[in-house]
Write an enzyme that holds these catalytic residues in place. Sequence first.
Site, PDB file in Angstrom:
ATOM      1  N   ARG A 228      -0.798  -1.879   2.958  1.00 44.61           N
ATOM      2  CA  ARG A 228       0.268  -2.863   2.826  1.00 44.61           C
ATOM      3  C   ARG A 228       0.142  -3.528   1.462  1.00 44.61           C
ATOM      4  O   ARG A 228      -0.962  -3.826   1.002  1.00 44.61           O
ATOM      5  CB  ARG A 228       0.189  -3.927   3.921  1.00 44.61           C
ATOM      6  CG  ARG A 228       0.683  -3.467   5.283  1.00 44.61           C
ATOM      7  CD  ARG A 228       2.194  -3.352   5.323  1.00 44.61           C
ATOM      8  NE  ARG A 228       2.682  -3.062   6.660  1.00 44.61           N
ATOM      9  CZ  ARG A 228       2.984  -1.858   7.107  1.00 44.61           C
ATOM     10  NH1 ARG A 228       2.815  -0.802   6.315  1.00 44.61           N
ATOM     11  NH2 ARG A 228       3.450  -1.692   8.331  1.00 44.61           N
ATOM     12  N   GLU A 257       9.273  -5.152  -1.110  1.00 41.89           N
ATOM     13  CA  GLU A 257       9.857  -3.803  -1.080  1.00 41.89           C
ATOM     14  C   GLU A 257      11.347  -3.865  -0.767  1.00 41.89           C
ATOM     15  O   GLU A 257      11.748  -4.621   0.118  1.00 41.89           O
ATOM     16  CB  GLU A 257       9.125  -2.944  -0.042  1.00 41.89           C
ATOM     17  CG  GLU A 257       7.664  -2.734  -0.391  1.00 41.89           C
ATOM     18  CD  GLU A 257       6.931  -1.800   0.582  1.00 41.89           C
ATOM     19  OE1 GLU A 257       7.544  -1.349   1.574  1.00 41.89           O
ATOM     20  OE2 GLU A 257       5.742  -1.519   0.333  1.00 41.89           O
ATOM     21  N   HIS A 275       6.720   3.914  -0.819  1.00 47.39           N
ATOM     22  CA  HIS A 275       6.284   3.722   0.565  1.00 47.39           C
ATOM     23  C   HIS A 275       6.630   4.951   1.409  1.00 47.39           C
ATOM     24  O   HIS A 275       7.277   4.845   2.466  1.00 47.39           O
ATOM     25  CB  HIS A 275       6.913   2.459   1.177  1.00 47.39           C
ATOM     26  CG  HIS A 275       6.138   1.942   2.355  1.00 47.39           C
ATOM     27  ND1 HIS A 275       6.172   0.622   2.750  1.00 47.39           N
ATOM     28  CD2 HIS A 275       5.303   2.569   3.238  1.00 47.39           C
ATOM     29  CE1 HIS A 275       5.415   0.458   3.814  1.00 47.39           C
ATOM     30  NE2 HIS A 275       4.875   1.627   4.128  1.00 47.39           N
TER      31      HIS A 275
END
Length: 309
Positions: A228, A257, A275
């Site tokens: 994360r 993000e 991601h």
Amino acid sequence: MKARPLILVAQPHLAPLLDALSPRYDAMALWEESGRARLAEAEALVTAGEFRLDPAMLERMEKLRLIACFTVGYDGVDLDWARARGVAVTHAGDANAEDAADHALGMILAHRRRIVVGDRQLRAGEWTAGSKMLSRSMAGARVGIVGMGSIGIALAERAEMMRMQVGWWGPRDKPELGWPRAESLAALARDSDVMVVAAKATDENRGMIDASVMDALGPQGLLVNVARGQLVDEDALIAALREGRLGGAALDVFESEPTPAARWADVPNVVLTPHTGGATYEAVGRMRDMLLANLAAHFAGETLVSPVI
């Protein structure tokens, strides 16, 4: 005829789940007005676990009994709130652990063997007869893994196959593991050529990879994050890279993000991916199947497949 349970799907990128849910449930999109209008009727909420759920919205969901995270992570869910209100929480277990470990290893290779740099150099016409780019071997490199859960173990197994030296650190000892645990996070950084962050995110470990850890990893060290973004102090990371106090970084996750492209435009020695570490067709299929199994078990009054609480 008994009414079908109403399930709300929280984020637009989970829209494909509506088709999978609709044969058995009344499934509606929370981002649409028609879905928001029925908050008080919804018995289950499907969400991507990294997104923080609005407390005011949850309070309006009077019939809510299950928060089903499509993802492996569930750090966006207030577990104390759920426990206090008798709301069960499920997640996707370790559905994408192997894929996330593959991605971490790929990022190490991409940076350490300068694969991305080489691609850019060739495309820019900078490969000349007189130029020769050197990179670093994988064999013998010391990899330190922060967080030895499913992803960390899968990565350690892969690293060993490539003859890397594996160490790790986590808040709790795991004597059953065959790899040595460092006495501290800083000690792991000092003794690693590559540090991979694979830990679960909590409020307590936010920003734990700070400037002091980066300095311990040093000007030849590589920091990889497939966990994360909030686990790494991103401003400190960018400063360390610009100042040469950290050798490089390979990041699949970010503080915010989608991360702004301009934030990384002039940051040296980085490999970036959006991601996608655990986002394979196969993993997404497993996550969908686990979601459906958890929902079916919940509404049948059976034991949940992969409960958090």
